[in-house]
Design an enzyme around this catalytic site. Structure first.
Site, PDB file in Angstrom:
ATOM      1  N   LEU A 170       0.835  -1.208   0.000  1.00 50.73           N
ATOM      2  CA  LEU A 170       0.000   0.000   0.000  1.00 50.73           C
ATOM      3  C   LEU A 170       0.872   1.261   0.000  1.00 50.73           C
ATOM      4  CD1 LEU A 170      -2.659  -1.240   2.576  1.00 50.73           C
ATOM      5  CD2 LEU A 170      -3.107  -0.696   0.167  1.00 50.73           C
ATOM      6  N   ARG A 199       0.887   4.243  -2.766  1.00 48.83           N
ATOM      7  CA  ARG A 199       0.682   5.648  -2.387  1.00 48.83           C
ATOM      8  C   ARG A 199       1.817   6.530  -2.915  1.00 48.83           C
ATOM      9  NH1 ARG A 199       1.525   5.926   3.313  1.00 48.83           N
ATOM     10  NH2 ARG A 199       3.651   5.866   2.543  1.00 48.83           N
ATOM     11  N   GLU A 212      -5.652   8.456   2.729  1.00 55.84           N
ATOM     12  CA  GLU A 212      -5.616   9.430   3.823  1.00 55.84           C
ATOM     13  C   GLU A 212      -4.891   8.854   5.030  1.00 55.84           C
ATOM     14  OE1 GLU A 212      -6.607  12.513   4.312  1.00 55.84           O
ATOM     15  OE2 GLU A 212      -7.271  12.769   2.240  1.00 55.84           O
ATOM     16  N   SER A 236      -8.912 -11.551  22.318  1.00 59.15           N
ATOM     17  CA  SER A 236      -9.999 -11.415  21.358  1.00 59.15           C
ATOM     18  C   SER A 236     -10.026 -12.602  20.389  1.00 59.15           C
ATOM     19  CB  SER A 236      -9.849 -10.043  20.683  1.00 59.15           C
ATOM     20  OG  SER A 236     -10.100 -10.089  19.356  1.00 59.15           O
ATOM     21  N   ASP A 256      -9.599 -12.757  10.148  1.00 60.37           N
ATOM     22  CA  ASP A 256      -9.277 -11.351  10.438  1.00 60.37           C
ATOM     23  C   ASP A 256      -8.296 -11.233  11.605  1.00 60.37           C
ATOM     24  OD1 ASP A 256     -10.958 -12.051  12.487  1.00 60.37           O
ATOM     25  OD2 ASP A 256     -12.057 -10.149  12.489  1.00 60.37           O
ATOM     26  N   LYS A 306     -24.788  -2.421   4.943  1.00 52.86           N
ATOM     27  CA  LYS A 306     -25.504  -3.280   5.884  1.00 52.86           C
ATOM     28  C   LYS A 306     -26.778  -2.573   6.343  1.00 52.86           C
ATOM     29  CE  LYS A 306     -23.330  -5.502   9.127  1.00 52.86           C
ATOM     30  NZ  LYS A 306     -22.337  -5.982  10.131  1.00 52.86           N
ATOM     31  N   GLU A 345      -7.070  -9.322   6.430  1.00 55.64           N
ATOM     32  CA  GLU A 345      -8.325  -8.641   6.049  1.00 55.64           C
ATOM     33  C   GLU A 345      -8.029  -7.169   5.801  1.00 55.64           C
ATOM     34  OE1 GLU A 345     -12.626  -8.841   7.845  1.00 55.64           O
ATOM     35  OE2 GLU A 345     -11.615  -7.134   8.746  1.00 55.64           O
ATOM     36  N   HIS A 352     -19.516   1.755  16.314  1.00 57.37           N
ATOM     37  CA  HIS A 352     -18.808   0.728  17.081  1.00 57.37           C
ATOM     38  C   HIS A 352     -18.844   1.069  18.576  1.00 57.37           C
ATOM     39  CE1 HIS A 352     -15.218  -1.753  18.187  1.00 57.37           C
ATOM     40  NE2 HIS A 352     -15.770  -2.552  17.288  1.00 57.37           N
TER      41      HIS A 352
END
Ligand code: 0O2
Length: 262
Positions: free
Chosen positions: A48, A52, A65, A76, A99, A139, A166, A182
């Site tokens: 990436l 850029r 950005e 988790s 993920d 969604k 992901e 969130h």
């Protein structure tokens, strides 16, 4: 008799015990498992970053950005393994939880999100495992983002591993909405009151309108012809600066004070 330092774990099959050496080996294996995902993130972040920098150089325009990334915390990950009923072994987790390594790419405009998605997924060492386009089909709650699970090769001393990462592409407006949603979702532990849900849906509409208007404005500005007078003025200033620099260099090398740059 059991070594006092042994860990006893009660499972459906009964009580299992682990020696300190076994525990250390398990810890090392877990750390190595997570490290692969760190490396996978690094590979995709580098890709990436290259896109850029090249965009900036070639088109005088930065489509990105902001980029953020994280490897799921052990807590988790364990929570998700239990919630999804995944067999607690590394191969099963690798296959079922995609993920563990996550990157979020924030763009100014949604066409940049798609452009970066196309450029990344077209690279021939990248394999696309799944795509969810919540920009084209938001969604129910208003969430928008373009998700892709890619596999990227990582070369270790032991050989090649393909690591799932992901990547979420979204605009600043979509990101702003998603972070707030969130927070609200967690504050209410998932049971968000209906009134608030309706407001969130409305806010998502406003964010979409803002995205469209900003993109249209940006297109208009880029389509404008360059201001030739301003270009000419810049050229004159650059000429003067060059002359002044040359005069100063001559002065420094003993050529005397000839500061006649005008
Ligand atoms: P976190 O804390 O961001 O990691 P999965 O549960 O991932 O196996 P799912 O839900 O089908 O499967 O995956 P999906 O739809 O691609 O969503 C995965 C991630 O997208 C989420 O990760 C969020 O980051 C984001 N996301 C999806 N839906 C919403 C939403 O309604 N609101 C917000 N704010 N984010 C969303 P995690 O693991 O849920 O959370």
């Amino acid at each position: 008799s059991t070594d006092a330092r042994e860990l006893l774990v009660t499972t459906d099959e009964g009580v299992e015990s682990f020696s300190p050496d076994q525990l250390r080996a398990m810890r090392d294996e877990f750390q190595r498992f997570l490290l692969e995902y760190q490396f996978g993130l690094r590979e995709v972040e580098t890709k990436l970053g290259i896109l850029r920098d090249e965009f900036l150089q070639m088109h005088d325009y930065n489509p990105i950005e902001h980029v953020s990334s994280r490897v799921k915390t052990a807590d988790s990950l364990v929570e998700k393994v239990i919630r999804k009923g995944v067999e607690p072994n590394f191969d099963a987790i690798r296959g079922a939880i995609t993920d563990i390594a996550g990157i979020r790419v924030t763009t100014s405009f949604s066409k940049d999100a798609y452009r970066l998605f196309d450029l990344l997924t077209a690279q021939d060492d990248i394999t696309v495992r799944a795509v969810k386009d919540y920009i084209a089909e938001p969604k129910e709650n208003g969430y928008k983002s373009l998700h892709v699970i890619v596999e990227v090769p990582v070369f270790l001393s032991t050989g090649r591993v393909d690591v799932a990462v992901e990547v979420q592409f979204r605009t600043i407006a979509m990101d702003f909405w998603a972070s707030l949603e969130h927070k609200i979702y967690y504050k209410y532990d998932g049971a968000v009151p209906d009134g608030l849900l309706a407001e969130l849906r409305e806010a998502a509409q406003v964010a979409t309108t803002l995205d469209l208007r900003m993109e249209a404005l940006h297109d208009q500005v880029r389509a404008l012809p360059r201001d030739e007078e301003a270009d000419a003025a810049r050229e004159v200033t650059a000429d003067k600066a060059r002359t002044l620099l040359e005069a100063l260099q001559r002065y420094n090398t003993g050529g005397g004070p000839t500061l006649d740059a005008g």
